[in-house]
Enzyme design. Structure first.
Site, mmCIF file in Angstrom:
data_model
loop_
_atom_site.group_PDB
_atom_site.id
_atom_site.type_symbol
_atom_site.label_atom_id
_atom_site.label_comp_id
_atom_site.label_asym_id
_atom_site.label_seq_id
_atom_site.Cartn_x
_atom_site.Cartn_y
_atom_site.Cartn_z
ATOM 1 C CG HIS A 807 -9.903 54.231 16.129
ATOM 2 N ND1 HIS A 807 -10.454 54.999 16.843
ATOM 3 C CD2 HIS A 807 -8.443 54.365 15.845
ATOM 4 C CE1 HIS A 807 -9.562 56.182 16.708
ATOM 5 N NE2 HIS A 807 -8.527 55.820 16.659
ATOM 6 C CB SER A 808 -14.960 53.796 19.222
ATOM 7 O OG SER A 808 -14.559 54.573 19.862
#
Length: 980
Positions: A807-808
């Site tokens: 998850h950026s």
């Protein structure tokens, strides 16, 4: 049988033959089955799900006495013969040990009869006949072994040989459980060759020790003749033949243990204790649901919503400072408690806003009810202690309920009958409990004693705030601290199941310390030990960190009776109002450490769980200081005259707590994973992988969503799935773990990902394939929220394949995302194995960071380069044959769709040409269930093809024949076309 006259008997034989008959026939059952089984089916009964001969060469008890004929029949025959001597042995033991007004012999008799019946249950109902009932009978038998063993030890007549043998055999029996469980885990989890053979030796040892323990009765029954003539008079309970338990109680007379267990048993008082404890359970259920309901609103507002103010409903005890209101509440306890039950009915309200306000009102009334209850008891130490115990054991019961229901509480307002709620039953039991607990009206006038000058309201309030925060944030779920120390595979520390039971046991042990040794609990030495435990939990991982967690759990529970009773003695409800105010401040700090990017002043507490933990211990230290001063002042004021501690009520609390510990052990056994998971399409060597942002398992209407998630994941036949926004182990999220339910129900291995002390919103991995290794990464995030990633290696059909769940950072932090892109692309490019990325990238296709993720550096391919309508979720891959890609609508479960890709292991990457579905083998297609309108709001969407709502790609097989590279493509008539 005719009566005997003085010195006359019709038939006489020594009672020891009852024991010898039982022992010989019971051993014959097991030995006979062993001989027959090894003679006829040796290679079959040493075979298990992983290995056979020669790695495994000794059969387990269950395999020996199982379903094979004729050894099963041999075992059942001798067990049937054993039942007669067994019932006689149990009843004769009661005759030997019973005496007037003695409850323990009756309890041991009931336990012995129960064990005998459940033994018949697991003997004659095999796991093949009915696996559930076989396990129920087996667990019940094992659980009843503990009170039977301890009861026999306590009731042993004064025969030193018998007592010695019982102690030795009991120690061997329970000591054997440790290596037994260890080698079972080595076999089941780690799949170590030969571990099951060693496990089998310990399993057989348990049988020998179990039967041998009962064989010791032969020494006791030598004094009996049948028809029953008591030669030694042992059963009369004379002074010279006092039972072991009598000697203990006589020795401990005047001490806490003797005062607690030295009186008779009353069902009426036991039911009172049970009612109080259930009311405590309701309090903790309501309190733990409040933050969860509040969290729904900032979650959808992506920032502070204003509804967060309802966490302050806990400071309602301040209202009791008003004399008129205080008198009204104290004289109407039942009404106050009944008003708090509206929180249990909140599940009937559909509107999230109305449901939240209902829960907030319930929590405020519940806090008022319990604080007023404690103040009623300040002039009656026995009543006060009983109520504090009930409140504390209510927390333990709440944790046990969540342990049984996969970290969800069955009476929370976010569950109902459709998603695992037991709301109606919970409400009915609460009504009964309140009716019983408040049937005696308060006639004391209702006002608490005047405040004592020796104590400080502020210091005591600080202690209450730190204590309640510690209990709520760390102990309201048995798996919370386990996930603090979790670091991925291979397993190097505790697991939520079964080790969550250890946490619950430590909680019970701590409460006992606080009850029997209050001076120790309030002392600075124990405070130092608790602080060391908190430090270990905060900075260490694996078993060392968990040992610190267990110490901290015991310490926090030991403080509960000490700090609450000290606060009550100050005579002001404002103490608890202050306590809950400080608790709320810590709750907000507990949120700020992870939500720093969305809240004012977030940078002050960014990633500083250590500061929150330290603040908690400092607040507790203030409470300890206050309690010590108050105790010293009370000692001087009373001329150092000690008041006898409450006696009878304490014993019932301990009985119930012991029963709850046995229940916990049973739950741990029932939930122990099978680890025999299989992918959906093993024959085709197919892997279906998905990515889903699950929005903290709260759906659009504020209902718990894990069961709806389970349904769609199962129907899509997903083998490997990454879940984002999955870290729920915080007060505001209910201290939950959705992955436990999904993993157990779907039959998948799970890596929870970075724990709640790593300050991320969570990323988790569930897999039908064994997870050989996994590493947790926190990617560079100098400005915004932390970006979590799991890099795992899975065993897919005998080939190692990497899976990365990622998850950026946020759109508002481009530099964070650039650094994260560089980090992750390097990580993927350095992997020598096939790899699937299940991710949330926050980029447009073929623009910006996308061109780094899909590049020569990362060696990754986009699952569908033609899909231009993406921003968040992406699936990338390398070294596998991609054959399909789908986007499935979310329904009302979350705010993000499901993306799914299909891959074949062991084949090279293909082209990006899309082919009609009828050219794909049926076993490799996506389920037809989601075509058209789909099901329950889930359907294939986004793609523009009117007749085909998801993409399937050509299957190509490459090999070298002389100097030519040939590629085959599926075509509509099933033949192949050579392209060159």
């Amino acid at each position: 049988m005719a009566r005997y006259k003085d010195g006359e008997t019709v038939v006489a034989f020594s009672g020891k033959w009852i024991s010898w008959t039982h022992t010989v026939v019971a051993y014959a059952a097991f030995v006979g089955a062993f001989i027959v089984g090894t003679w006829l089916h040796y290679y079959k009964i040493v075979q298990n799900e992983y290995y056979g001969y020669p790695q495994e060469w000794f059969p387990s008890v269950s395999a020996t006495i199982g379903d094979r004929y004729p050894e099963r029949s041999v075992f059942q025959l001798f067990i049937a013969i054993t039942s007669g001597p067994r019932f006689a042995l149990v009843c004769l033991w009661y005759v030997l040990t019973s005496r007037p007004n003695s409850v323990l012999p009756k309890f041991v008799l009931g336990t012995g009869l129960f064990r005998t019946i459940t033994c018949g249950g697991w003997t004659y109902v095999t796991s093949t006949d009915d696996h559930l009932w076989h396990d129920i009978f087996m667990i019940s038998y094992l659980v009843a072994t503990l009170p039977w063993t301890l009861g026999c030890l306590a009731l042993s007549p004064p025969d030193q040989r018998a007592i010695k043998y019982r102690k030795v055999l009991a120690s061997l029996f329970f000591g054997t459980l440790v290596p037994l469980i260890y080698f079972f885990i080595q076999h089941k989890v780690h799949k170590v060759p030969g571990a099951y053979t060693i496990y089998a030796f310990f399993e057989w040892a348990l049988i020998l020790f179990d039967v041998g323990f009962d064989a010791v009765t032969a020494l006791d029954f030598e004094g009996f003749e049948i028809v029953v003539k008591d030669i030694k008079g042992t059963s009369q309970g004379s002074k010279d033949n006092a039972l072991a338990v009598d000697k203990v109680l006589e020795k401990e007379k005047g001490k806490p243990i003797g005062q607690v267990f030295g009186r008779g048993f009353s069902w009426d008082e036991a039911l009172d204790s049970a009612a109080d404890i259930y009311n405590g359970f309701v309090f903790w259920s309501m309190l733990t649901s409040l933050g969860l309901c509040v969290w729904y609103f900032p979650l959808w507002h992506m920032g502070i919503s204003g509804y967060e103010v309802l966490v302050m409903t806990t400071v309602s005890p301040f209202l009791l400072e008003n004399r008129a209101l205080r008198r009204l509440v104290l004289r109407n306890q039942r009404t106050t408690y009944l008003l708090s039950l509206v929180g249990l009915l909140a599940y009937l309200i559909k509107s999230p806003v109305s449901r939240l306000f209902t829960v907030g009102f319930a929590v405020s009334m519940s806090c008022i009810a319990w604080v007023s209850t404690w103040y009623i008891g300040q002039s009656q130490p026995a009543v006060l202690e009983a109520k504090i115990n009930a409140w504390s054991i209510g927390l333990i019961l709440s944790s046990i309920a969540k342990f049984a229901f996969w970290t969800s509480n069955p009476i929370w307002p976010i569950v109902n009958q459709s998603n695992g709620g037991w709301n109606k039953l919970g409400f009915l039991l609460a009504l009964v409990s309140i009716a019983r607990a408040t049937r005696r009206k308060n006639t004391s006038g209702g006002d608490p004693l005047p405040r004592r000058d020796s104590g400080s309201l502020v210091l005591a309030g600080l202690g209450i705030g730190g204590l309640v925060f510690g209990l709520h944030s760390l102990l309201s779920d048995s798996s919370t601290m386990i996930l603090w120390v979790w670091e991925g595979y291979p397993v190097r520390g505790p697991l939520p199941v079964p080790h969550g039971a250890y946490t619950i046991f430590a909680m019970g042990a701590g409460l006992i310390i606080g009850l029997f040794y209050p001076d120790l609990a309030r002392g600075w030495t124990f405070y130092g030990i608790g602080s060391i435990g908190a430090a270990l939990l905060t900075v260490k991982s694996h078993w060392l960190g968990y040992y610190g967690a267990l110490v901290l759990a015991a310490y926090l529970m030991s403080l509960t009776p000490v700090l609450i009773s000290a606060a009550v003695r100050l005579g002001s409800p404002a103490t608890f109002g202050l306590g809950f105010l400080f608790y709320n401040i810590l709750v907000l700090a507990h949120v700020w450490v992870v939500a720093y990017a969305f809240v004012p002043g977030g940078f002050l507490l960014r990633e500083r769980t250590d500061l929150v933990m330290a603040a908690m211990m400092v607040l507790i230290g203030a409470g300890v200081f206050s309690a010590i001063r108050l105790a010293a002042s009370s000692g001087k004021a009373s001329g150092k005259r000690k008041t006898a501690p409450p006696r009878k009520s304490r014993s019932y609390s301990l009985y119930i707590m012991a029963a709850l510990q046995l229940l916990t052990a049973s739950i741990a056994y029932m939930r122990f994973p099978s680890y025999n998971y299989q992918p959906y399409h093993e024959k085709e060597k197919l892997v279906t992988a998905g990515i889903w942002t699950v929005h903290f398992s709260l759906d659009n209407d504020m209902w718990s969503s894990e069961r709806r998630m389970r349904d769609v994941i199962k129907e899509l036949e997903i083998d490997v799935i990454g879940l984002l926004e999955s870290d729920l182990q915080r007060i505001i999220m209910g201290n939950r773990d959705t992955t436990q339910f999904l993993a157990e129900d779907l039959g998948m291995y799970v890596d929870y990902g970075p724990g709640p002390n790593k300050h991320t919103w969570g990323s988790a991995l569930l897999s039908k394939f064994p997870i050989l290794n996994s590493t947790h990464h926190l990617l560079p995030s100098p400005v915004g929220e932390l970006a979590p990633a799991i890099h795992a290696t899975l065993d897919m059909y005998g080939e190692q394949v990497d899976v990365v769940v990622f998850h950026s950072g946020q759109e508002e932090d481009p530099e964070d995302r650039r650094l994260q892109t560089e980090y992750l692309s390097k990580l993927m490019g350095e992997s020598p194995r096939p790899l699937i990325l299940l991710s949330y990238l926050v980029t447009k296709p073929k623009e910006g960071n996308y061109n780094t993720y899909v590049s020569e550096r990362s060696k990754m391919q986009d699952i569908d380069p033609s899909d231009w309508d993406r921003w968040c979720e992406y699936i990338l891959y390398k070294g596998l044959k991609r054959i399909g890609y789908a986007r499935v609508s979310r329904s009302t479960i979350t705010d993000t769709e499901i993306q799914v890709g299909k891959f074949i292991v062991g084949q090279p990457e293909g082209s990006n040409n899309i082919v009609p579905e009828n050219q794909i083998p049926e076993g490799q297609r996506f389920p037809a269930l989601f075509k058209g309108e789909g099901v329950r709001g889930h359907r294939y969407h986004v793609f523009n093809e009117p007749s085909l709502s998801y993409a399937l790609f050509e299957q190509s097989f490459s090999w070298t024949s002389s100097d030519a590279l040939l590629t085959l493509r599926w075509v509509s008539n099933g033949s192949t076309e050579e392209e060159g």
